[in-house]
Design a protein around this motif. Structure first.
Motif, PDB file in Angstrom:
ATOM      1  N   GLN A 215       1.067  -1.210  -0.314  1.00 41.26           N
ATOM      2  CA  GLN A 215      -0.076   0.029   0.238  1.00 41.26           C
ATOM      3  C   GLN A 215       1.005   1.258  -0.012  1.00 41.26           C
ATOM      4  OE1 GLN A 215      -2.576  -1.092  -0.568  1.00 41.26           O
ATOM      5  NE2 GLN A 215      -2.400  -2.575  -0.653  1.00 41.26           N
ATOM      6  N   TYR A 216       1.517   1.015   0.620  1.00 42.09           N
ATOM      7  CA  TYR A 216       2.715   2.319   0.819  1.00 42.09           C
ATOM      8  C   TYR A 216       3.167   3.332  -1.214  1.00 42.09           C
ATOM      9  CZ  TYR A 216       7.510   4.443   1.861  1.00 42.09           C
ATOM     10  OH  TYR A 216       8.673   6.012   1.052  1.00 42.09           O
ATOM     11  N   PRO A 217       3.294   2.355  -2.195  1.00 39.42           N
ATOM     12  CA  PRO A 217       3.832   2.891  -3.468  1.00 39.42           C
ATOM     13  C   PRO A 217       2.575   3.236  -3.198  1.00 39.42           C
ATOM     14  CG  PRO A 217       3.084   0.458  -3.279  1.00 39.42           C
ATOM     15  CD  PRO A 217       3.284   0.804  -2.267  1.00 39.42           C
ATOM     16  N   SER A 218       1.245   3.498  -2.614  1.00 40.43           N
ATOM     17  CA  SER A 218      -0.021   3.983  -3.311  1.00 40.43           C
ATOM     18  C   SER A 218       0.179   5.759  -3.375  1.00 40.43           C
ATOM     19  CB  SER A 218      -1.461   4.599  -2.262  1.00 40.43           C
ATOM     20  OG  SER A 218      -1.780   2.931  -2.991  1.00 40.43           O
ATOM     21  N   ILE A 219       1.425   6.212  -1.723  1.00 42.05           N
ATOM     22  CA  ILE A 219       1.554   7.401  -1.728  1.00 42.05           C
ATOM     23  C   ILE A 219       2.687   7.930  -2.482  1.00 42.05           C
ATOM     24  CG2 ILE A 219       2.245   9.136  -0.329  1.00 42.05           C
ATOM     25  CD1 ILE A 219      -0.029   8.484   1.519  1.00 42.05           C
ATOM     26  N   LEU A 220       4.028   6.171  -2.230  1.00 39.20           N
ATOM     27  CA  LEU A 220       5.527   6.606  -2.998  1.00 39.20           C
ATOM     28  C   LEU A 220       5.800   7.051  -4.079  1.00 39.20           C
ATOM     29  CD1 LEU A 220       8.523   5.955  -2.651  1.00 39.20           C
ATOM     30  CD2 LEU A 220       7.817   4.239  -3.496  1.00 39.20           C
ATOM     31  N   PHE A 221       4.548   5.969  -4.920  1.00 34.70           N
ATOM     32  CA  PHE A 221       4.530   6.485  -6.792  1.00 34.70           C
ATOM     33  C   PHE A 221       4.203   8.233  -7.147  1.00 34.70           C
ATOM     34  CE2 PHE A 221       4.120   1.782  -7.985  1.00 34.70           C
ATOM     35  CZ  PHE A 221       5.483   1.191  -7.384  1.00 34.70           C
ATOM     36  N   PRO A 222       2.852   8.147  -6.734  1.00 32.03           N
ATOM     37  CA  PRO A 222       2.745  10.148  -6.679  1.00 32.03           C
ATOM     38  C   PRO A 222       3.732  11.178  -6.754  1.00 32.03           C
ATOM     39  CG  PRO A 222       1.440   9.423  -5.632  1.00 32.03           C
ATOM     40  CD  PRO A 222       1.906   7.941  -5.946  1.00 32.03           C
ATOM     41  N   MET A 223       4.239  10.511  -5.334  1.00 27.33           N
ATOM     42  CA  MET A 223       5.384  11.432  -4.841  1.00 27.33           C
ATOM     43  C   MET A 223       6.632  11.372  -5.417  1.00 27.33           C
ATOM     44  SD  MET A 223       5.399  13.470  -2.154  1.00 27.33           S
ATOM     45  CE  MET A 223       4.405  13.143  -0.686  1.00 27.33           C
ATOM     46  N   GLY A 224       6.929  10.825  -6.197  1.00 27.16           N
ATOM     47  CA  GLY A 224       7.696  10.688  -7.068  1.00 27.16           C
ATOM     48  C   GLY A 224       9.396   9.862  -6.849  1.00 27.16           C
ATOM     49  N   GLY A 225       8.713   8.583  -5.885  1.00 27.94           N
ATOM     50  CA  GLY A 225       9.658   7.883  -5.817  1.00 27.94           C
ATOM     51  C   GLY A 225       9.734   6.629  -6.870  1.00 27.94           C
ATOM     52  N   THR A 226      11.002   5.858  -6.354  1.00 28.63           N
ATOM     53  CA  THR A 226      11.240   4.362  -7.088  1.00 28.63           C
ATOM     54  C   THR A 226      12.234   3.852  -5.817  1.00 28.63           C
ATOM     55  OG1 THR A 226      13.151   5.208  -7.847  1.00 28.63           O
ATOM     56  CG2 THR A 226      11.028   5.452  -8.662  1.00 28.63           C
ATOM     57  N   TYR A 227      12.099   2.577  -6.323  1.00 29.13           N
ATOM     58  CA  TYR A 227      12.768   1.188  -5.876  1.00 29.13           C
ATOM     59  C   TYR A 227      14.119   1.387  -6.000  1.00 29.13           C
ATOM     60  CZ  TYR A 227       8.066  -0.650  -4.625  1.00 29.13           C
ATOM     61  OH  TYR A 227       6.651  -0.554  -4.057  1.00 29.13           O
ATOM     62  N   LEU A 228      14.683   1.877  -7.812  1.00 29.01           N
ATOM     63  CA  LEU A 228      15.256   0.962  -7.676  1.00 29.01           C
ATOM     64  C   LEU A 228      15.718   2.168  -8.459  1.00 29.01           C
ATOM     65  CD1 LEU A 228      15.442  -2.742  -8.654  1.00 29.01           C
ATOM     66  CD2 LEU A 228      16.696  -2.252  -6.362  1.00 29.01           C
ATOM     67  N   LYS A 229      17.046   2.785  -8.688  1.00 28.10           N
ATOM     68  CA  LYS A 229      18.077   3.224  -9.654  1.00 28.10           C
ATOM     69  C   LYS A 229      18.860   2.972 -10.292  1.00 28.10           C
ATOM     70  CE  LYS A 229      18.829   8.864 -10.404  1.00 28.10           C
ATOM     71  NZ  LYS A 229      18.939   9.689  -8.943  1.00 28.10           N
ATOM     72  N   ASP A 230      19.710   2.778 -11.409  1.00 25.54           N
ATOM     73  CA  ASP A 230      20.592   2.431 -12.309  1.00 25.54           C
ATOM     74  C   ASP A 230      21.021   1.445 -11.728  1.00 25.54           C
ATOM     75  OD1 ASP A 230      21.161   4.576 -13.365  1.00 25.54           O
ATOM     76  OD2 ASP A 230      21.423   5.441 -12.245  1.00 25.54           O
ATOM     77  N   GLY A 231      20.040   0.221 -11.682  1.00 23.14           N
ATOM     78  CA  GLY A 231      20.614  -0.625 -10.487  1.00 23.14           C
ATOM     79  C   GLY A 231      20.732  -0.894  -9.034  1.00 23.14           C
ATOM     80  N   LYS A 232      20.355   0.322  -8.639  1.00 20.40           N
ATOM     81  CA  LYS A 232      20.892   0.397  -7.145  1.00 20.40           C
ATOM     82  C   LYS A 232      19.917   0.470  -6.280  1.00 20.40           C
ATOM     83  CE  LYS A 232      25.755  -0.486  -8.350  1.00 20.40           C
ATOM     84  NZ  LYS A 232      25.991  -1.900  -7.156  1.00 20.40           N
ATOM     85  N   ALA A 233      19.780   0.334  -4.608  1.00 20.00           N
ATOM     86  CA  ALA A 233      18.593   0.696  -3.915  1.00 20.00           C
ATOM     87  C   ALA A 233      18.902   2.276  -3.953  1.00 20.00           C
ATOM     88  CB  ALA A 233      18.982  -0.590  -2.823  1.00 20.00           C
ATOM     89  N   ALA A 234      16.991   2.690  -3.854  1.00 18.53           N
ATOM     90  CA  ALA A 234      16.324   4.335  -4.407  1.00 18.53           C
ATOM     91  C   ALA A 234      15.910   4.642  -2.306  1.00 18.53           C
ATOM     92  CB  ALA A 234      16.421   4.738  -5.026  1.00 18.53           C
ATOM     93  N   LEU A 235      16.141   4.109  -1.866  1.00 27.19           N
ATOM     94  CA  LEU A 235      14.851   3.842  -0.082  1.00 27.19           C
ATOM     95  C   LEU A 235      15.216   5.342   0.260  1.00 27.19           C
ATOM     96  CD1 LEU A 235      14.646   0.258   0.635  1.00 27.19           C
ATOM     97  CD2 LEU A 235      13.692   1.612  -0.952  1.00 27.19           C
TER      98      LEU A 235
END
Length: 439
Positions: A215-235
């Motif tokens: 359920q967290y991505p319901s807020i994370l995605f519109p906030m502009g967040g992602t899980y990975l960036k260039d194959g690395k963690a992006a938390l």
């Protein structure tokens, strides 16, 4: 239909006994056009998972047997047990399972990396194996992406698709002239206006670790967040910090007591008991809201798409599918079953039973419109959410481990820990996990 189920051991014994006497009819693909009875006489064994989609599917398997002339046996297990059994069977290279129901939001990368999915690309392109009316492009872009691997191979045919949506109490909104939020910035002020404890709490979302990760991505995605960036963690990005800050703040200030340990069951129960004004979760939970035997808010619930944000407008989606086992000795015949299970007629049956599917044509079906099971805005919210669907979890081998890592961070933030601090630890743990599993 339960009587038709049997253990794999029993099935293999039966199949072995009939192998010498039960000829299969097979002619080279190039010499014929599409024919459902091409593999007449074959026996198929399926591994299925307890799921609303499977409940509907099982009732209609005799139709496939009549259509194809094949015999189908299957075993249906809870998801975790089915995954454990698949692992045992595949590790033993038994070839006893021909096709299986797969939870792609958990298994997609893991099973693909292990070589357990038979790629379906060539089958889909083969007009002698794919019915003229199957129509791959009828699946929504999110559904097609959800079954497609990074190398372009198609691992399954999309079955059930869940999308996160916005549930709200119309009877509480209308007297205050309130409407569902268009953006994340509208959300907290709206929740605040509806928060009147102990009779009504403003909002409920999953707080329990692991469960909250969907359920967290319901807020994370519109906030502009992602899980990975260039194959690395992006938390530990600023978008992640903003997202977990809002998610945890909403629950800490406006959620019901004990929400930090709420899974979907507790969230849905509090909403159905009329204790909560707003709830965001999977759209398929809604059928129980309209069930008078379970719910005190029948006819009072509105359905809408999730709010947008500075990073865009998304709905996290979670996909299951029907896959052909790469170890099966009946791959083409198994593909016929998968194709039938996800065809247009079965998609209509599923939606009429209140089970969402990824075929776009289904939503305009005259049969569905003639006998709607849910309110009109449920269908509208669901269909609109599929159009903005994005895979809700990172497509990695260690999905479960990721859910634990971010889940702990969310729980600690709800309990008051600084978002940047909990995400710094999650970033370290997630990267360590990726280093172990994504080589």
């Amino acid at each position: 239909m339960a009587a038709r189920r049997l253990t794999r051991r029993a099935f293999l014994a039966t199949a072995a006994a009939g192998a010498t006497a039960g000829p299969s009819v097979f002619t080279p693909a190039r010499a014929q056009s599409f024919n459902w009875k091409r593999f007449q006489g074959k026996d198929l064994f399926l591994m299925l998972t307890k799921h609303p989609f499977v409940d509907v599917l099982e009732k209609n398997i005799p139709e496939f047997e009549s259509l194809s002339g094949m015999k189908v046996k299957w075993e249906t297990l809870p998801e975790i047990q089915a995954r454990q059994k698949m692992t045992v069977e595949m590790t033993a290279n038994s070839g006893g399972i021909d096709a299986f129901f797969t939870s792609l939001h958990v298994e997609k990368k893991r099973f693909w990396k292990a070589g357990w999915y038979h790629p379906l690309n060539k089958f889909l392109q083969d007009t002698t194996l794919t019915s003229p009316d199957f129509d791959w492009n009828d699946f929504s872009p999110g559904a097609r992406a959800g079954v497609t691997q990074p190398d372009g191979s198609i691992s399954a045919l999309a079955a059930f698709i869940d999308a996160n949506v916005f549930f709200y109490r119309k009877d509480l909104f209308e007297p205050k002239n309130l409407t569902p939020p268009k953006t994340l910035s509208d959300l907290e002020p709206l929740v605040q206006k509806l928060h009147a404890p102990p009779s009504t709490y403003g909002i409920v979302l999953r707080g329990l670790k692991n469960a909250n990760a969907t359920q967290y991505p319901s807020i994370l995605f519109p906030m502009g967040g992602t899980y990975l960036k260039d194959g690395k963690a992006a938390l530990d990005s600023k978008e992640q910090v903003a997202a977990i800050d809002l998610y945890s703040k909403l629950l800490r200030q406006y959620g019901p007591p004990g929400v930090v340990n709420f899974n979907w069951y507790e969230c849905s129960a509090s909403f159905m008991q009329g204790q909560v004004a707003i709830y965001m979760d999977g759209v398929n939970f809604a059928s129980q809201f309209e069930d008078a035997a379970k719910s005190k808010v029948v006819g009072k619930v509105g359905y809408a798409v999730l709010p947008a944000g500075p990073g865009g407008h998304f709905s996290p989606i979670y996909i299951t599918g029907m896959a052909v086992n790469a170890q099966s000795r009946n791959k083409e015949a198994s593909y016929l079953f998968c194709q039938w299970a996800t065809n247009k007629a079965n998609a209509v049956r599923e939606l009429m039973a209140g089970v969402g599917v990824g075929r776009t044509s289904t939503w305009d079906s005259p049969e569905v419109k003639a006998k709607p099971k849910m309110p009109a805005d449920w269908y509208q919210a669901y269909q609109a959410s599929l159009k903005i669907g994005r895979q809700g979890l990172p497509e990695i081998v260690g999905v479960t481990e990721y859910r634990d890592i971010i889940g702990v961070a969310i729980q600690k933030a709800i309990e008051g820990a600084p978002p940047a601090q909990v995400l710094a630890q999650a970033q370290k743990d997630f990267q360590d996990m990726l280093n172990r599993t994504e080589r």
